[in-house]
Design an enzyme around this catalytic site. Structure first.
Site, mmCIF file in Angstrom:
data_model
loop_
_atom_site.group_PDB
_atom_site.id
_atom_site.type_symbol
_atom_site.label_atom_id
_atom_site.label_comp_id
_atom_site.label_asym_id
_atom_site.label_seq_id
_atom_site.Cartn_x
_atom_site.Cartn_y
_atom_site.Cartn_z
ATOM 1 N N HIS A 1 0.836 -1.220 0.000
ATOM 2 C CA HIS A 1 0.000 0.000 0.000
ATOM 3 C C HIS A 1 0.864 1.262 0.000
ATOM 4 O O HIS A 1 0.423 2.308 0.468
ATOM 5 C CB HIS A 1 -0.962 0.032 1.189
ATOM 6 C CG HIS A 1 -1.683 -1.257 1.426
ATOM 7 N ND1 HIS A 1 -2.934 -1.520 0.917
ATOM 8 C CD2 HIS A 1 -1.304 -2.400 2.072
ATOM 9 C CE1 HIS A 1 -3.304 -2.744 1.265
ATOM 10 N NE2 HIS A 1 -2.327 -3.317 1.964
ATOM 11 N N GLU A 39 10.107 8.670 -16.747
ATOM 12 C CA GLU A 39 8.771 9.250 -16.959
ATOM 13 C C GLU A 39 8.271 8.977 -18.371
ATOM 14 O O GLU A 39 7.106 8.657 -18.595
ATOM 15 C CB GLU A 39 8.804 10.765 -16.726
ATOM 16 C CG GLU A 39 8.934 11.176 -15.283
ATOM 17 C CD GLU A 39 9.052 12.690 -15.157
ATOM 18 O OE1 GLU A 39 8.025 13.358 -15.106
ATOM 19 O OE2 GLU A 39 10.195 13.198 -15.156
ATOM 20 N N LYS A 73 16.045 22.056 -10.344
ATOM 21 C CA LYS A 73 15.398 20.803 -10.751
ATOM 22 C C LYS A 73 16.318 19.855 -11.512
ATOM 23 O O LYS A 73 17.107 20.266 -12.347
ATOM 24 C CB LYS A 73 14.171 21.094 -11.644
ATOM 25 C CG LYS A 73 13.014 21.730 -10.948
ATOM 26 C CD LYS A 73 12.326 20.857 -9.897
ATOM 27 C CE LYS A 73 11.583 19.684 -10.492
ATOM 28 N NZ LYS A 73 10.388 20.108 -11.209
#
Ligand code: ARG
Length: 467
Positions: free
Chosen positions: A160, A294, A287
C-alpha cells in the site's frame, strides 16, 4: 485527372482510379520499411520457381541481380517511391521490370501480394524480435549484476506504499528481473508462431504451379510452411501476440519507472540517477527531472493503444485477406520501435542506478518495519499470534507517541507490553537481523539474494545457449 490505371491490375478497369482513392488506398509511405524483407522473399520465391522449372536459371539470375541492385538503390536513398504504384511490393516489381524487362513480370508467378505481404511482415517481425531480445538480455544482465552488488543494502519494503518490512535492495531489483524473465519467455513463444511461412497460399486458395513450399521456407529460415492457405493470408494473430507481449513488458517497465521516479524524489531520496538520464527545468534552476523513466511510463499508453488497434482491426473479419489488414503495419512498426527504445533506455540506465544506502536504511528504521519480527519473536516464546499482534500494536503506538523506533526502546519500555520480552529481542529488532531471518528460497536474506542472482544468471545463459 488523366492518370493511367495501375499497370499491375489495370486490365479490367475502364477508368482510372480516382486520385484521392489512389492516395487513400496506398500504403507505400509506410510499408516501404518492408523493402529488405520484400526483396529477400522475392529472391527466395524466384529461386524456388527455378528449382521446380517454372523459371529458367537465366531468368532467376536476372531477377536476383535486378533485386539486389534495387536493394542498393533503396539503401543509397536513390529509389523513387511512387504513390500511384500503391505499395512496396508493386514499387519494387515495377522497378525490376523497368530494369530487366519482361522477365521482371515473371516474378509474380504463383504468388499474390496477399501471401507476399504476410511473408514480409513475418520476416520483419522475426528480425525485430531478435534485436529486441538482445536488448532484453542486456537489461536482465544489468539487473542481475546490480542485485548481486546490492544484496546487503537495506531498504523499506512496501505494501500500500506504506513501510511494511525491511527488504534488501538486491531483492527488490530481482523482483523486476523476474517480471522480465516472464516477458522474455513470452517473446520467444511469440517468435515460434511468427516463424511460419505463408508464401504459396497465393491470393487465398494456393496456386496451380508445381511450387515447393518447403524449399522456399528453408531458404527464408522459416520453421515450416503454413498449413492452410486461407488462414495464411488472413492470420495476424502473431502481430496481436507481439503487441500483447509489448503491452505486458511496457506495463512492467512503467511500474519500474514509477518506482524510479518516486525514489529520485527528495521525499524518498533512495537513489540517484546519473545526470545523463535526466534533464533540467527552464525556470527552476534546482530541478533535475527523471525524464527517461517518466517517458517510458508515458509510452506504455501508445503500446496498449496499438494492441487495441490490432485486436479491433481483426475483429469480425471474414476469411480470407481483406484490405483492412493493410492497417496492421503502422501500429506494429510503432510498437516495435517503442519497445526497442524503452528497452535500450532501461538497459543503459539500470546499471547506473546509485543507491543512497544511508537514506534507504534510515527510512526502513523510521517506519516500525521490524514490528512483524517482534510479533514472530513473541510467538516463538509461546504467545499466540493474535495476542502478539496486539502487544506489538501497543508498542508501536507507544513508539509513535515517544518518537522512538522499536529498536530504540529500552527493555523496560518494551516489557510494559509483555513480560515475555527479554534482552535477546534486540537481535530481531535490527534491520540486519530482520532481513537475514528470511532465509529461504525466494526470501530477502542477503545470501538468498546472491543465490537467486546466480540462478538467474544461469537461466539467462542457458537461454542464450539454447537460442
Ligand atoms: N498493401 C497491401 C497490404 O498491406 C498488400 C496486399 C494487398 N492485396 C490486395 N489484393 N489488395 O496489405
Amino acid at each position: 485527372m488523366s492518370q493511367a490505371t495501375n499497370q499491375s491490375w489495370g486490365g479490367r478497369f475502364s477508368e482510372p482510379t480516382d486520385a484521392f482513392v489512389a492516395r487513400f488506398t496506398a500504403s507505400v509511405n509506410f510499408d516501404q520499411r518492408l523493402a529488405p524483407q520484400d526483396i529477400q522473399g522475392s529472391i527466395a520465391h524466384a529461386t524456388m520457381l527455378a528449382r521446380v522449372g517454372v523459371l529458367t536459371d537465366d531468368e532467376r539470375d536476372a531477377i536476383m541481380n535486378g533485386l539486389n541492385e534495387i536493394q542498393g538503390e533503396i539503401e543509397r536513398g536513390e529509389f523513387n517511391w511512387s504513390v500511384p504504384l500503391e505499395d512496396v511490393h508493386m514499387n519494387i516489381e515495377a522497378r525490376l521490370t523497368e530494369k530487366i524487362g519482361i522477365t521482371g513480370k515473371k516474378l509474380h508467378t504463383g504468388r499474390s501480394r496477399n501471401d507476399q505481404v504476410a511473408t514480409d511482415i513475418r520476416l520483419f517481425m522475426r528480425d525485430e524480435i531478435d534485436v529486441i531480445e538482445v536488448e532484453l538480455k542486456r537489461l536482465r544482465e544489468g539487473m542481475i549484476e546490480l542485485a548481486d552488488r546490492e544484496a546487503e543494502t537495506i531498504m523499506p519494503g512496501f505494501t500500500h506504499l506504506q513501510t511494511a518490512q525491511p527488504v534488501t535492495f538486491g531483492h527488490h531489483i530481482l523482483a523486476w528481473q523476474e517480471m522480465l524473465a516472464r516477458d522474455h519467455e513470452r517473446l520467444l513463444d511469440c517468435r515460434k508462431r511468427v516463424n511460419v511461412m505463408p508464401l504459396g497460399a497465393a491470393a487465398l486458395a494456393g496456386t496451380t504451379y508445381p511450387i515447393d513450399r518447403h524449399v522456399t521456407a528453408e531458404l527464408l529460415g522459416f520453421d515450416r510452411p503454413t498449413e492452410n492457405s486461407l488462414d495464411a493470408v488472413s492470420d495476424r494473430d502473431f502481430a496481436i501476440e507481439f503487441t500483447s507481449f509489448a503491452s505486458i513488458l511496457l506495463m512492467h517497465l512503467s511500474r519500474m519507472s514509477e518506482e524510479l521516479v518516486l525514489w529520485t524524489s527528495a521525499q524518498f531520496n533512495f537513489i540517484d540517477l546519473p545526470d545523463r538520464f535526466c534533464t533540467g527545468s527552464s525556470i527552476m534552476p534546482q530541478k533535475k527531472n527523471p525524464d527517461v523513466p517518466e517517458l517510458v511510463r508515458g509510452k506504455t499508453g501508445r503500446v496498449y493503444g496499438h494492441l487495441m488497434s490490432l485486436l479491433t482491426l481483426m475483429k469480425s473479419q471474414p476469411l480470407a485477406y481483406n484490405k483492412d489488414n493493410q492497417e496492421d503495419k503502422e501500429p506494429l512498426f510503432d510498437a516495435v520501435d517503442t519497445v526497442r527504445d524503452c528497452l535500450k533506455a532501461f538497459a543503459d540506465m539500470v546499471p547506473a542506478i546509485e543507491p543512497k544506502k544511508a537514506s534507504m536504511y534510515e527510512a526502513a528504521r523510521r517506519g516500525f518495519s521490524t514490528a512483524t519480527d517482534l510479533a514472530d519473536y513473541l510467538v516463538r516464546k509461546g504467545v499466540a499470534f493474535r495476542d502478539a499482534h496486539e502487544i506489538v500494536g501497543q508498542s508501536v503506538a507507544y513508539g509513535l507517541k515517544s518518537e522512538k523506533d522499536l529498536s530504540e526502546m529500552s527493555l523496560d519500555e518494551l516489557k510494559q507490553f509483555s513480560d515475555t520480552i527479554e534482552q535477546d529481542v534486540f537481535e530481531v529488532l535490527t534491520l540486519e537481523g530482520s532481513v537475514a531471518a528470511r532465509n529461504h528460497i525466494g526470501g530477502t536474506a542477503p545470501n538468498q539474494v546472491r543465490a537467486a542472482a546466480q540462478r538467474a544468471r544461469e537461466a539467462l545463459n542457458a537461454l542464450k545457449a539454447g537460442a
